[in-house]
Design a protein around this motif. Structure first.
Motif, PDB file in Angstrom:
ATOM      1  N   PRO A   1       4.095   9.952   6.427  1.00 10.50           N
ATOM      2  CA  PRO A   1       3.533   9.410   7.787  1.00 10.50           C
ATOM      3  C   PRO A   1       4.726   8.899   8.478  1.00 10.50           C
ATOM      4  O   PRO A   1       6.170   8.336   8.200  1.00 10.50           O
ATOM      5  N   PRO A   2       5.164   8.810  10.051  1.00 16.97           N
ATOM      6  CA  PRO A   2       6.079   7.843  10.843  1.00 16.97           C
ATOM      7  C   PRO A   2       6.250   6.736   9.808  1.00 16.97           C
ATOM      8  O   PRO A   2       5.120   5.806   9.468  1.00 16.97           O
ATOM      9  N   MET A   3       7.097   6.659  10.171  1.00 16.06           N
ATOM     10  CA  MET A   3       7.867   5.594   9.370  1.00 16.06           C
ATOM     11  C   MET A   3       7.289   3.720   9.974  1.00 16.06           C
ATOM     12  O   MET A   3       6.896   3.411  11.172  1.00 16.06           O
ATOM     13  N   LYS A   4       6.980   2.432   9.337  1.00 18.66           N
ATOM     14  CA  LYS A   4       6.236   1.718   9.700  1.00 18.66           C
ATOM     15  C   LYS A   4       6.592   0.503   9.094  1.00 18.66           C
ATOM     16  O   LYS A   4       7.648   0.845   7.703  1.00 18.66           O
ATOM     17  N   SER A   5       6.427  -0.982   8.975  1.00 22.29           N
ATOM     18  CA  SER A   5       7.269  -1.991   8.348  1.00 22.29           C
ATOM     19  C   SER A   5       7.191  -2.085   7.627  1.00 22.29           C
ATOM     20  O   SER A   5       5.326  -2.056   7.397  1.00 22.29           O
ATOM     21  N   LYS A   6       6.828  -2.763   6.461  1.00 28.16           N
ATOM     22  CA  LYS A   6       6.160  -2.602   5.750  1.00 28.16           C
ATOM     23  C   LYS A   6       4.913  -4.183   6.025  1.00 28.16           C
ATOM     24  O   LYS A   6       4.460  -4.932   5.374  1.00 28.16           O
ATOM     25  N   ASP A   7       5.596  -5.158   6.741  1.00 27.95           N
ATOM     26  CA  ASP A   7       4.812  -6.159   7.282  1.00 27.95           C
ATOM     27  C   ASP A   7       3.133  -4.635   7.518  1.00 27.95           C
ATOM     28  O   ASP A   7       2.383  -5.545   7.793  1.00 27.95           O
ATOM     29  N   ALA A   8       3.165  -4.128   8.135  1.00 29.04           N
ATOM     30  CA  ALA A   8       1.991  -3.286   8.679  1.00 29.04           C
ATOM     31  C   ALA A   8       1.234  -2.833   7.893  1.00 29.04           C
ATOM     32  O   ALA A   8       0.830  -2.332   8.203  1.00 29.04           O
TER      33      ALA A   8
ATOM     34  N   GLY B   1      11.605  10.701   2.455  1.00 29.21           N
ATOM     35  CA  GLY B   1      11.033   9.941   3.551  1.00 29.21           C
ATOM     36  C   GLY B   1       9.671   9.628   3.350  1.00 29.21           C
ATOM     37  O   GLY B   1       9.642   8.643   4.348  1.00 29.21           O
ATOM     38  N   TYR B   2       8.882   9.044   2.721  1.00 32.37           N
ATOM     39  CA  TYR B   2       8.067   8.629   1.961  1.00 32.37           C
ATOM     40  C   TYR B   2       7.936   6.928   1.920  1.00 32.37           C
ATOM     41  O   TYR B   2       9.613   6.832   1.393  1.00 32.37           O
ATOM     42  N   GLU B   3       7.873   6.334   2.171  1.00 25.92           N
ATOM     43  CA  GLU B   3       7.846   4.865   2.221  1.00 25.92           C
ATOM     44  C   GLU B   3       8.224   4.066   0.984  1.00 25.92           C
ATOM     45  O   GLU B   3       8.483   3.383   0.669  1.00 25.92           O
ATOM     46  N   ASN B   4       6.520   4.042   1.153  1.00 25.16           N
ATOM     47  CA  ASN B   4       6.490   3.668  -0.272  1.00 25.16           C
ATOM     48  C   ASN B   4       5.537   4.314  -1.046  1.00 25.16           C
ATOM     49  O   ASN B   4       4.330   4.032  -1.519  1.00 25.16           O
TER      50      ASN B   4
ATOM     51  N   LYS C   1       0.710  -1.340  -0.656  1.00 28.63           N
ATOM     52  CA  LYS C   1       0.252  -0.134  -0.300  1.00 28.63           C
ATOM     53  C   LYS C   1       0.638   1.415  -0.207  1.00 28.63           C
ATOM     54  O   LYS C   1       1.304   1.340   0.834  1.00 28.63           O
ATOM     55  N   PRO C   2       0.678   1.958  -0.925  1.00 27.78           N
ATOM     56  CA  PRO C   2       1.408   3.603  -0.902  1.00 27.78           C
ATOM     57  C   PRO C   2       1.246   3.944   0.095  1.00 27.78           C
ATOM     58  O   PRO C   2      -0.064   3.982   0.490  1.00 27.78           O
ATOM     59  N   ASP C   3       2.470   4.960   0.566  1.00 29.96           N
ATOM     60  CA  ASP C   3       2.022   6.268   1.762  1.00 29.96           C
ATOM     61  C   ASP C   3       1.535   7.623   0.965  1.00 29.96           C
ATOM     62  O   ASP C   3       0.981   8.454   1.822  1.00 29.96           O
ATOM     63  N   LEU C   4       2.035   7.632   0.031  1.00 29.84           N
ATOM     64  CA  LEU C   4       1.422   8.739  -1.114  1.00 29.84           C
ATOM     65  C   LEU C   4       1.246   7.978  -2.375  1.00 29.84           C
ATOM     66  O   LEU C   4       1.891   7.783  -3.010  1.00 29.84           O
ATOM     67  N   VAL C   5       0.465   8.825  -2.786  1.00 25.03           N
ATOM     68  CA  VAL C   5       0.145   8.760  -4.383  1.00 25.03           C
ATOM     69  C   VAL C   5      -0.048   9.719  -5.559  1.00 25.03           C
ATOM     70  O   VAL C   5      -1.424  10.296  -4.764  1.00 25.03           O
ATOM     71  N   ILE C   6       0.586  10.083  -5.994  1.00 25.67           N
ATOM     72  CA  ILE C   6       0.736  11.049  -7.306  1.00 25.67           C
ATOM     73  C   ILE C   6       0.186  11.276  -8.222  1.00 25.67           C
ATOM     74  O   ILE C   6       0.295  10.098  -9.588  1.00 25.67           O
ATOM     75  N   TYR C   7      -0.923  11.530  -8.940  1.00 24.10           N
ATOM     76  CA  TYR C   7      -2.387  11.254 -10.026  1.00 24.10           C
ATOM     77  C   TYR C   7      -1.846  11.973 -10.897  1.00 24.10           C
ATOM     78  O   TYR C   7      -2.283  13.719 -10.911  1.00 24.10           O
ATOM     79  N   TYR C   8      -1.341  11.643 -11.695  1.00 25.79           N
ATOM     80  CA  TYR C   8      -0.746  12.568 -13.079  1.00 25.79           C
ATOM     81  C   TYR C   8      -1.420  12.365 -14.287  1.00 25.79           C
ATOM     82  O   TYR C   8      -1.649  11.392 -14.871  1.00 25.79           O
ATOM     83  N   CYS C   9      -1.651  13.934 -14.832  1.00 22.88           N
ATOM     84  CA  CYS C   9      -2.235  14.096 -16.123  1.00 22.88           C
ATOM     85  C   CYS C   9      -0.960  14.162 -17.635  1.00 22.88           C
ATOM     86  O   CYS C   9      -0.426  15.299 -16.901  1.00 22.88           O
TER      87      CYS C   9
END
Length: 369
Positions: A352-359, A137-140, A101-109
């Protein structure tokens, strides 16, 4: 005859004209940048759009990207990407971990005057953007780039309908619209502005689904305007733009509709309603054909309380963050505009605060379906 003038004008202005009489862009451009932009200016004014459409198409853009990747030492793309079928259209999803799951998505045209361009041509630009977001600093972080129908294959409202469908898809994968930044360049930024007005118009459906931020690179705010005038520096041609605009709108009457030509909306309350919660970031060049109408929209937004940050690059041209990526010599210059974008996005939507991939992992069925 015009074709023979191009090299003559290049040599004359660049090497035999006093600097103070050169165009602002030529004064700060390298010889390579100067010549390429002159060629693009000539092509935009005199070549039919179907030629540019071939150059920017998937079949040409992907081999071109692979060539550039190899030049920079990449055998494989630095960031994975996958095509996503939306039914009414499709797009390209880019993320370091597509299954997460992404912690940020850029929707681009993408841009291209509604008549050329593709998400595939922008892949290098978008992958570099994702990489810089990761470093910030974004995780994904992820980008979904829409592949909408070009004119004359279809006209409005097809492209807006596809833009809405793309936004619905992004909302479905991120689950939290506060983690969405919408963005685009040129005609793509027009679609994003139209999307924001559409969301405001249909607020009963999108009440809790507004994006947090919008990054607009050289938006084409008013499609046909007397303010759209050719400049000595920019490669756009106002007459060609107005031709593409009429093809997109489908009729002269439609050009006055604000969902077609967003800058025609002068209702401050509507813009306040359409504004992302953290506002807008504008990036454009001081020498743009579209500059006057962009500045008008910025002023209108600010008068109505919308947060707006502006990066107007001196002596620069249309969509300069994209152009510099392809034409600049050093990594710093290539990434200059992208780093400005990352700074704007990070300020508007902090990691957001860093989380593990499992989370973070949730199966991500929307991507795998």
């Amino acid at each position: 005859m015009e074709g023979f003038l191009l090299p003559y004008q290049f040599v004359t202005e660049r090497y035999f004209t006093p600097r103070r009489h050169q165009s602002p862009f030529v004064q700060q451009a390298t010889g390579f940048q100067d010549f390429v932009i002159r060629c693009v200016r000539y092509a935009f004014a005199f070549f039919p759009a179907k030629i540019g459409r071939v150059f920017f198409s998937k079949g040409v853009a992907l081999p071109f990207m692979r060539f550039r990747m190899l030049r920079h030492g990449f055998v494989h793309p630095p960031v994975p990407w996958r095509e996503i079928d939306l039914g009414v259209t499709h797009g390209v999803y880019i993320s370091h971990d597509i299954e997460e799951k992404p912690d940020l998505v850029i929707y681009y045209c993408h841009g291209g005057g509604f008549s050329m361009g593709s998400a595939y041509f922008y892949l290098e630009f978008l992958m570099a953007w994702v990489t810089l977001l990761k470093e910030a600093g974004y995780e994904n972080p992820a980008i979904f780039a829409l592949e909408y129908t070009l004119v004359p294959d279809a006209a409005y409202p097809r492209q807006l309908d596809q833009t809405v469908a793309g936004y619905d898809f992004v909302c479905s994968i991120v689950k939290d619209s506060s983690r969405i930044c919408v963005g685009g360049d040129s005609a793509g930024a027009t679609l994003i502005l139209s999307l924001l007005l559409y969301l405001a118009k249909h607020s009963h459906r999108y009440q809790d689904l507004k994006p947090s931020f919008a990054t607009l690179i050289s938006p084409w705010t008013v499609l046909v305007s007397a303010e759209n005038k050719n400049t000595a520096s920019d490669y756009l041609n106002a007459e060609s733009l107005h031709l593409y605009a009429r093809q997109y709108a489908g009729s002269e009457r439609s050009l006055d509709e604000w969902l077609v030509s967003p800058g025609r909306c002068i209702d401050g309350d509507m813009w306040a309603k359409a504004s992302p919660s953290s506002g807008y970031g504008f990036l454009f060049g001081s020498e743009e054909v579209l500059g006057p109408e962009m500045r008008k929209l910025v002023a209108l937004l600010r008068r109505n309380g919308c947060p707006v940050s502006v990066r107007e690059e001196p002596a620069s041209i249309h969509a300069w963050p994209v152009v510099t990526l392809f034409l600049s010599d050093t990594q710093g210059d290539r990434q200059k505009g992208l780093r400005d974008l990352v700074k704007m996005v990070k300020q508007a939507i902090p990691p957001p605060p860093m989380k593990s991939k499992d989370a973070l992992r949730n199966g991500f069925s929307a991507i795998n379906s």
